[in-house]
Design a protein around this motif. Sequence first.
Motif, PDB file in Angstrom:
ATOM      1  N   ARG A  18       0.836  -1.207   0.000  1.00 48.00           N
ATOM      2  CA  ARG A  18       0.000   0.000   0.000  1.00 48.00           C
ATOM      3  C   ARG A  18       0.871   1.257   0.000  1.00 48.00           C
ATOM      4  N   ILE A  19       1.959   1.243   0.730  1.00 42.58           N
ATOM      5  CA  ILE A  19       2.879   2.388   0.763  1.00 42.58           C
ATOM      6  C   ILE A  19       3.509   2.590  -0.610  1.00 42.58           C
ATOM      7  N   ARG A  20       3.970   1.517  -1.239  1.00 41.62           N
ATOM      8  CA  ARG A  20       4.570   1.625  -2.574  1.00 41.62           C
ATOM      9  C   ARG A  20       3.563   2.122  -3.603  1.00 41.62           C
ATOM     10  N   GLN A  21       2.308   1.687  -3.497  1.00 43.63           N
ATOM     11  CA  GLN A  21       1.268   2.146  -4.429  1.00 43.63           C
ATOM     12  C   GLN A  21       1.018   3.645  -4.269  1.00 43.63           C
ATOM     13  N   ALA A  22       0.923   4.121  -3.033  1.00 44.32           N
ATOM     14  CA  ALA A  22       0.710   5.553  -2.785  1.00 44.32           C
ATOM     15  C   ALA A  22       1.903   6.359  -3.295  1.00 44.32           C
ATOM     16  N   LEU A  23       3.096   5.842  -3.110  1.00 42.01           N
ATOM     17  CA  LEU A  23       4.308   6.505  -3.601  1.00 42.01           C
ATOM     18  C   LEU A  23       4.306   6.553  -5.123  1.00 42.01           C
ATOM     19  N   ALA A  24       3.933   5.460  -5.759  1.00 37.87           N
ATOM     20  CA  ALA A  24       3.887   5.389  -7.225  1.00 37.87           C
ATOM     21  C   ALA A  24       2.841   6.348  -7.802  1.00 37.87           C
ATOM     22  N   GLN A  25       1.841   6.692  -6.997  1.00 34.38           N
ATOM     23  CA  GLN A  25       0.813   7.644  -7.420  1.00 34.38           C
ATOM     24  C   GLN A  25       1.189   9.079  -7.052  1.00 34.38           C
ATOM     25  N   GLY A  26       2.315   9.243  -6.331  1.00 36.70           N
ATOM     26  CA  GLY A  26       2.738  10.572  -5.901  1.00 36.70           C
ATOM     27  C   GLY A  26       1.923  11.120  -4.749  1.00 36.70           C
ATOM     28  N   ASN A  27       1.241  10.254  -4.034  1.00 34.84           N
ATOM     29  CA  ASN A  27       0.385  10.671  -2.929  1.00 34.84           C
ATOM     30  C   ASN A  27       1.201  10.722  -1.631  1.00 34.84           C
ATOM     31  N   ILE A  28       2.024  11.753  -1.529  1.00 27.47           N
ATOM     32  CA  ILE A  28       2.944  11.900  -0.401  1.00 27.47           C
ATOM     33  C   ILE A  28       2.202  12.046   0.927  1.00 27.47           C
ATOM     34  N   SER A  29       1.056  12.713   0.928  1.00 23.84           N
ATOM     35  CA  SER A  29       0.325  12.892   2.187  1.00 23.84           C
ATOM     36  C   SER A  29      -0.150  11.550   2.746  1.00 23.84           C
ATOM     37  N   ILE A  30      -0.592  10.648   1.888  1.00 23.77           N
ATOM     38  CA  ILE A  30      -1.001   9.308   2.345  1.00 23.77           C
ATOM     39  C   ILE A  30       0.218   8.513   2.804  1.00 23.77           C
ATOM     40  N   VAL A  31       1.330   8.607   2.064  1.00 25.42           N
ATOM     41  CA  VAL A  31       2.558   7.897   2.460  1.00 25.42           C
ATOM     42  C   VAL A  31       2.957   8.324   3.864  1.00 25.42           C
ATOM     43  N   ARG A  32       2.904   9.627   4.130  1.00 25.61           N
ATOM     44  CA  ARG A  32       3.271  10.130   5.462  1.00 25.61           C
ATOM     45  C   ARG A  32       2.345   9.548   6.532  1.00 25.61           C
ATOM     46  N   LYS A  33       1.049   9.481   6.252  1.00 31.56           N
ATOM     47  CA  LYS A  33       0.105   8.939   7.237  1.00 31.56           C
ATOM     48  C   LYS A  33       0.336   7.449   7.455  1.00 31.56           C
ATOM     49  N   LEU A  34       0.653   6.726   6.393  1.00 29.35           N
ATOM     50  CA  LEU A  34       0.886   5.287   6.521  1.00 29.35           C
ATOM     51  C   LEU A  34       2.167   4.995   7.295  1.00 29.35           C
ATOM     52  N   LEU A  35       3.207   5.807   7.065  1.00 28.45           N
ATOM     53  CA  LEU A  35       4.490   5.593   7.739  1.00 28.45           C
ATOM     54  C   LEU A  35       4.529   6.203   9.138  1.00 28.45           C
ATOM     55  N   GLY A  36       3.702   7.212   9.363  1.00 28.23           N
ATOM     56  CA  GLY A  36       3.750   7.932  10.633  1.00 28.23           C
ATOM     57  C   GLY A  36       4.878   8.947  10.663  1.00 28.23           C
ATOM     58  N   LYS A  37       5.465   9.236   9.506  1.00 24.40           N
ATOM     59  CA  LYS A  37       6.551  10.212   9.384  1.00 24.40           C
ATOM     60  C   LYS A  37       6.711  10.533   7.895  1.00 24.40           C
ATOM     61  N   PHE A  38       7.515  11.550   7.598  1.00 25.77           N
ATOM     62  CA  PHE A  38       7.773  11.885   6.207  1.00 25.77           C
ATOM     63  C   PHE A  38       8.584  10.775   5.545  1.00 25.77           C
ATOM     64  N   TYR A  39       8.283  10.500   4.286  1.00 26.77           N
ATOM     65  CA  TYR A  39       9.062   9.544   3.502  1.00 26.77           C
ATOM     66  C   TYR A  39      10.398  10.189   3.184  1.00 26.77           C
ATOM     67  N   SER A  40      11.481   9.434   3.289  1.00 26.48           N
ATOM     68  CA  SER A  40      12.791   9.980   2.952  1.00 26.48           C
ATOM     69  C   SER A  40      13.619   8.944   2.210  1.00 26.48           C
ATOM     70  N   VAL A  41      14.549   9.458   1.408  1.00 24.40           N
ATOM     71  CA  VAL A  41      15.496   8.621   0.675  1.00 24.40           C
ATOM     72  C   VAL A  41      16.887   9.192   0.899  1.00 24.40           C
ATOM     73  N   ASN A  42      17.897   8.381   0.697  1.00 24.48           N
ATOM     74  CA  ASN A  42      19.273   8.840   0.855  1.00 24.48           C
ATOM     75  C   ASN A  42      19.965   8.936  -0.492  1.00 24.48           C
ATOM     76  N   TRP A  43      20.736   9.996  -0.637  1.00 24.87           N
ATOM     77  CA  TRP A  43      21.557  10.219  -1.822  1.00 24.87           C
ATOM     78  C   TRP A  43      23.006  10.231  -1.373  1.00 24.87           C
ATOM     79  N   CYS A  44      23.834   9.476  -2.049  1.00 25.76           N
ATOM     80  CA  CYS A  44      25.258   9.336  -1.715  1.00 25.76           C
ATOM     81  C   CYS A  44      26.080  10.012  -2.817  1.00 25.76           C
ATOM     82  N   PRO A  45      27.103  10.832  -2.457  1.00 27.68           N
ATOM     83  CA  PRO A  45      27.904  11.494  -3.476  1.00 27.68           C
ATOM     84  C   PRO A  45      28.586  10.523  -4.445  1.00 27.68           C
TER      85      PRO A  45
END
Length: 108
Positions: A18-45
């Motif tokens: 369900r989280i991946r589906q909301a992310l694939a739809q760009g529904n960041i507000s739902i992703v945040r509610k499902l995770l209980g926090k902001f979605y984050s990714v890491n970028w490495c130089p």
Amino acid sequence: MSVVELMEFGGEKISSTRIRQALAQGNISIVRKLLGKFYSVNWCPKNGLLPFYSLPAPGKYEVKLHHADETVSCKAQVLNDKEAKFTHDFKQWSQAVRIEWIRSIGNH
């Protein structure tokens, strides 16, 4: 054996699918509610976006960049599942950057 309590949101089970589906739809507000926090990714130089992360659907987003003791708010435009452009040039930073997805600001 561990028993994990069923977690629901909006009457539906919270799951990685369900989280991946909301992310694939760009529904960041739902992703945040499902995770209980902001979605984050890491970028490495050295390696760029770390391979086990997914970007949200193509579109425009408000993000926060976290680097060492610094936090910068900016905008991101996701072009595809592995590429995004940011209004702040963080690639000069020598350490990993955590990109926190705050909200969608564009059409998907």
